[in-house]
Motif scaffolding. Structure first.
Motif, mmCIF file in Angstrom:
data_model
loop_
_atom_site.group_PDB
_atom_site.id
_atom_site.type_symbol
_atom_site.label_atom_id
_atom_site.label_comp_id
_atom_site.label_asym_id
_atom_site.label_seq_id
_atom_site.Cartn_x
_atom_site.Cartn_y
_atom_site.Cartn_z
ATOM 1 N N PRO A 240 -122.105 -25.959 3.665
ATOM 2 C CA PRO A 240 -121.405 -27.207 3.994
ATOM 3 C C PRO A 240 -121.920 -27.880 5.272
ATOM 4 N N GLU A 241 -122.307 -27.075 6.257
ATOM 5 C CA GLU A 241 -122.700 -27.642 7.553
ATOM 6 C C GLU A 241 -124.000 -28.428 7.505
ATOM 7 N N VAL A 242 -124.768 -28.291 6.434
ATOM 8 C CA VAL A 242 -126.049 -28.996 6.369
ATOM 9 C C VAL A 242 -125.853 -30.508 6.354
ATOM 10 N N HIS A 243 -124.736 -30.958 5.848
ATOM 11 C CA HIS A 243 -124.515 -32.403 5.759
ATOM 12 C C HIS A 243 -124.366 -33.046 7.133
ATOM 13 N N GLY A 244 -123.850 -32.304 8.098
ATOM 14 C CA GLY A 244 -123.778 -32.821 9.459
ATOM 15 C C GLY A 244 -125.160 -33.027 10.055
ATOM 16 N N ILE A 245 -126.077 -32.119 9.747
ATOM 17 C CA ILE A 245 -127.459 -32.262 10.226
ATOM 18 C C ILE A 245 -128.116 -33.488 9.616
ATOM 19 N N ILE A 246 -127.929 -33.659 8.312
ATOM 20 C CA ILE A 246 -128.531 -34.814 7.642
ATOM 21 C C ILE A 246 -127.968 -36.109 8.212
ATOM 22 N N ALA A 247 -126.682 -36.111 8.537
ATOM 23 C CA ALA A 247 -126.078 -37.303 9.136
ATOM 24 C C ALA A 247 -126.748 -37.642 10.467
ATOM 25 N N GLU A 248 -127.082 -36.625 11.262
ATOM 26 C CA GLU A 248 -127.757 -36.872 12.532
ATOM 27 C C GLU A 248 -129.163 -37.438 12.303
ATOM 28 N N MET A 249 -129.869 -36.901 11.322
ATOM 29 C CA MET A 249 -131.188 -37.457 10.993
ATOM 30 C C MET A 249 -131.074 -38.917 10.555
ATOM 31 N N ARG A 250 -130.097 -39.169 9.717
ATOM 32 C CA ARG A 250 -129.912 -40.528 9.200
ATOM 33 C C ARG A 250 -129.615 -41.503 10.330
ATOM 34 N N GLN A 251 -128.827 -41.084 11.304
ATOM 35 C CA GLN A 251 -128.498 -41.973 12.414
ATOM 36 C C GLN A 251 -129.725 -42.287 13.271
ATOM 37 N N VAL A 252 -130.628 -41.333 13.395
ATOM 38 C CA VAL A 252 -131.887 -41.631 14.089
ATOM 39 C C VAL A 252 -132.633 -42.746 13.360
ATOM 40 N N LEU A 253 -132.732 -42.655 12.048
ATOM 41 C CA LEU A 253 -133.452 -43.674 11.279
ATOM 42 C C LEU A 253 -132.742 -45.019 11.301
ATOM 43 N N GLU A 254 -131.414 -44.983 11.372
ATOM 44 C CA GLU A 254 -130.656 -46.231 11.374
ATOM 45 C C GLU A 254 -130.928 -47.052 12.638
ATOM 46 N N ALA A 255 -131.434 -46.415 13.689
ATOM 47 C CA ALA A 255 -131.767 -47.140 14.923
ATOM 48 C C ALA A 255 -133.060 -47.938 14.787
ATOM 49 N N TYR A 256 -133.785 -47.741 13.690
ATOM 50 C CA TYR A 256 -135.016 -48.480 13.403
ATOM 51 C C TYR A 256 -134.786 -49.325 12.153
ATOM 52 N N GLU A 257 -135.621 -50.313 11.936
ATOM 53 C CA GLU A 257 -135.429 -51.202 10.794
ATOM 54 C C GLU A 257 -136.097 -50.654 9.542
ATOM 55 N N GLN A 258 -135.354 -50.693 8.452
ATOM 56 C CA GLN A 258 -135.896 -50.431 7.114
ATOM 57 C C GLN A 258 -136.660 -49.107 7.021
ATOM 58 N N ARG A 259 -136.064 -48.030 7.498
ATOM 59 C CA ARG A 259 -136.698 -46.721 7.391
ATOM 60 C C ARG A 259 -135.995 -45.898 6.310
ATOM 61 N N LEU A 260 -136.729 -44.971 5.720
ATOM 62 C CA LEU A 260 -136.268 -44.254 4.527
ATOM 63 C C LEU A 260 -136.174 -42.751 4.788
ATOM 64 N N LEU A 261 -135.081 -42.131 4.337
ATOM 65 C CA LEU A 261 -134.893 -40.692 4.432
ATOM 66 C C LEU A 261 -134.775 -40.118 3.019
ATOM 67 N N ILE A 262 -135.758 -39.284 2.657
ATOM 68 C CA ILE A 262 -135.778 -38.612 1.359
ATOM 69 C C ILE A 262 -135.533 -37.128 1.602
ATOM 70 N N GLY A 263 -134.738 -36.503 0.764
ATOM 71 C CA GLY A 263 -134.493 -35.076 0.896
ATOM 72 C C GLY A 263 -135.012 -34.306 -0.301
ATOM 73 N N GLU A 264 -135.783 -33.246 -0.040
ATOM 74 C CA GLU A 264 -136.184 -32.353 -1.129
ATOM 75 C C GLU A 264 -135.025 -31.411 -1.414
ATOM 76 N N ILE A 265 -134.505 -31.479 -2.645
ATOM 77 C CA ILE A 265 -133.313 -30.713 -2.990
ATOM 78 C C ILE A 265 -133.423 -30.254 -4.439
ATOM 79 N N TYR A 266 -133.449 -28.954 -4.645
ATOM 80 C CA TYR A 266 -133.404 -28.396 -5.992
ATOM 81 C C TYR A 266 -132.015 -27.817 -6.220
ATOM 82 N N LEU A 267 -131.128 -28.649 -6.766
ATOM 83 C CA LEU A 267 -129.752 -28.243 -7.023
ATOM 84 C C LEU A 267 -129.273 -28.891 -8.320
ATOM 85 N N PRO A 268 -128.230 -28.338 -8.933
ATOM 86 C CA PRO A 268 -127.624 -29.016 -10.092
ATOM 87 C C PRO A 268 -127.138 -30.410 -9.698
#
Length: 524
Positions: A240-268
């Motif tokens: 569950p705690e991984v989503h907090g980390i991803i949120a922090e990464m996303r906020q870094v990108l949100e400080a720049y214009e039009q940047r993309l965050l892709i996650g490699e995820i092998y899950l159902p």
């Protein structure tokens, strides 16, 4: 269309740098080589190139063991070459996406060298260290993705460290705020250099169980499968705690214009879609690998499309992938004829498609003799088919002995060079021509980008779905079998594109599809 972000309108193209173009004759692709081939991407019509890791590395896992997060390995060039590549790409209207490998570093990274220097090191807690079990063995039963225990004994400090992959790839401790801060600064370093986004490696593995509980056995495992799959990843993945980390990464990108965050995820699919997060807290695109693992038949693919669309959160943007550097090539999995149908599927579904280099010319897996195997996954578990070298072989640019990839000895064999860019560039019916046509069709028809997906059906070998937007209605018909079939279609329907050089037009309310043929039909 203008209201969409570039990554929603566009097509992503994955480049495996070692295998794209060698500029200096050492047999390994490099940044200058990639820059020299950018016009191929422009002519293809894609919008972004994603680079697998280029950072300094001992290459135990070919760049996925990073020794310096803010540099370029000399085998690929230097930071000046990288800046030149970004500038050249941007001049051509191409975006650049970089691999980010945050779960683990190389054991030669200065951080790990300091961490293992003593138990009192300031960076000891930057990695995951544990005392031995009471019997002296590993702290848990966790298994490396490359086989064997995920724990390695360190004689000097008398503890085990965790490595989810090779022992040369120690896992970083993302529960440590200092690690998080340092890694977010890595993102800023590359963003400041003009990178347009990141594909985050094994993003769903970043956090492990803080109680270090054993993983339970996998009741579906049978001998001959990957050793890692012998256990379920209950305590080593998708915490569950991984989503907090991803949120922090996303906020870094949100400080720049039009940047993309892709996650490699092998899950159902039901777990995969949770990685979109809420209110700009998740990945823009949690990679959807459902087609890579799908049995290739109309009923199964129709189910996947329906289940994925139904599971997407509101406002989530879908994405589709047919191949990558870890999976057998699509033309090998389904055959050259069906690979054309697969291309039409990928480029007409709703969402952002990712094309793996070489798929646009129909490259297939190249068998690698045992003495030339490079992939550690195969070396550690020989004979069970987990090697990834066959889908990582050099790009074939022409029919010369090394396919135009290098003047030296290629790091992996090229196999036959009969399938190549130069041979297909002037052929109207080639795979390359089909990819160019499909991407151009997508670009010129908003229904294929923003249109809703409707009426997904499977009848025998026929897969059908519609795309609709602003009064335009398109129907995609894909014959996933090898024998012809007749399809009822509305009167007035018009074929916009076929996977065959010459397509039949509807007549009398019916359309005849050849075996292995797909068409995009404009409906009245």
């Amino acid at each position: 269309m203008d209201e969409l972000a570039w990554w929603q309108r566009g097509v992503v193209y994955q480049v495996y740098p070692r295998s794209f173009q060698d500029s200096n004759g050492d047999g390994v692709g490099d940044l200058r080589g990639i820059a020299a081939r950018l016009d191929h991407l422009v002519e293809l019509g894609v919008d972004a190139l994603w680079l697998s890791p280029i950072q300094p590395s001992p290459m135990a896992d070919f760049g996925y063991d990073v020794a310096d997060y803010c540099g370029v390995d000399p085998i690929f060039g230097n930071l000046e070459d990288f800046d030149a590549l970004v500038a050249a790409a941007h001049e051509r209207g191409l975006r650049v996406i970089l691999d980010f490998v945050p779960n683990h570093s190389s054991d030669r990274h200065p951080w790990f060298q300091e961490s293992r220097s003593s138990r009192t090191s300031a960076r000891r807690d930057w990695y995951i260290w544990r005392d031995a079990a009471p019997d002296g063995g590993p702290p848990t039963n966790w298994i490396s993705h490359f086989g064997g225990s995920a724990w390695e004994w360190d004689e000097a400090t008398g503890q085990y460290y965790l490595h989810s992959f090779l022992k040369e790839q120690p896992d970083l401790n993302w529960r440590n705020p200092a690690v998080r801060a340092a890694m977010l600064d890595v993102l800023r370093f590359w963003l400041d250099r003009g990178v347009d986004g990141f594909r985050v490696d094994v993003i769903w593995l970043l956090i492990k169980d803080d109680q270090f509980r054993d993983n339970p056995p996998n009741p579906g495992w049978t001998p001959g499968q990957s050793e890692h799959d012998r256990l379920l990843d209950r305590y080593t993945a998708d915490q569950p705690e991984v989503h907090g980390i991803i949120a922090e990464m996303r906020q870094v990108l949100e400080a720049y214009e039009q940047r993309l965050l892709i996650g490699e995820i092998y899950l159902p699919v039901e777990r995969l879609v949770t990685y979109y997060g809420h209110e700009n807290s998740g990945a823009h695109l949690p990679f959807n690998f459902l087609l890579i693992r799908a049995p290739w038949n109309a009923a199964e693919v129709a189910r996947i499309i329906q289940d994925y669309e139904a599971a997407l959160p509101p406002d989530a943007w879908p994405n589709w992938v047919l191949g990558n550097h870890d999976q057998s090539r699509i033309a090998t999995r389904v055959g050259p004829a069906q690979a054309r149908v697969a291309a039409m599927l990928l480029l007409t579904l709703r969402g952002t498609p990712t094309v793996y280099y070489g798929d646009e010319i129909g490259m297939t897996d190249v068998p690698i003799p045992p003495h030339l195997v490079q992939d550690p996954a195969e070396k550690n578990q020989p004979g069970i088919g987990v090697g990834r070298d066959p889908e990582r072989t050099p790009m074939l640019w022409d029919a010369s002995p090394n396919g135009g990839f290098t003047t030296g000895t290629p790091w992996l064999p090229t196999g036959s060079t009969e399938v190549n860019v130069a041979a297909q560039a002037g052929q109207p019916g080639s795979m390359l021509a089909l990819y160019r046509q499909l991407i151009a069709l997508r670009r010129s028809n908003p229904a294929l980008v923003v249109g809703a997906v409707g009426k997904v059906t499977a009848r025998g070998t026929l897969l059908s779905f519609t795309r609709s937007h602003a009064g335009q209605r398109l129907q995609v018909l894909l014959n996933m079998g090898h024998t012809p079939c007749a399809v009822p279609v509305p009167e007035g329907g018009r074929v916009l594109l076929s996977t065959r050089p010459v397509a039949a037009e509807p007549a009398g309310g019916m359309l005849s599809l050849a075996g292995d043929e797909g068409v995009v039909l404009e409906l009245p």
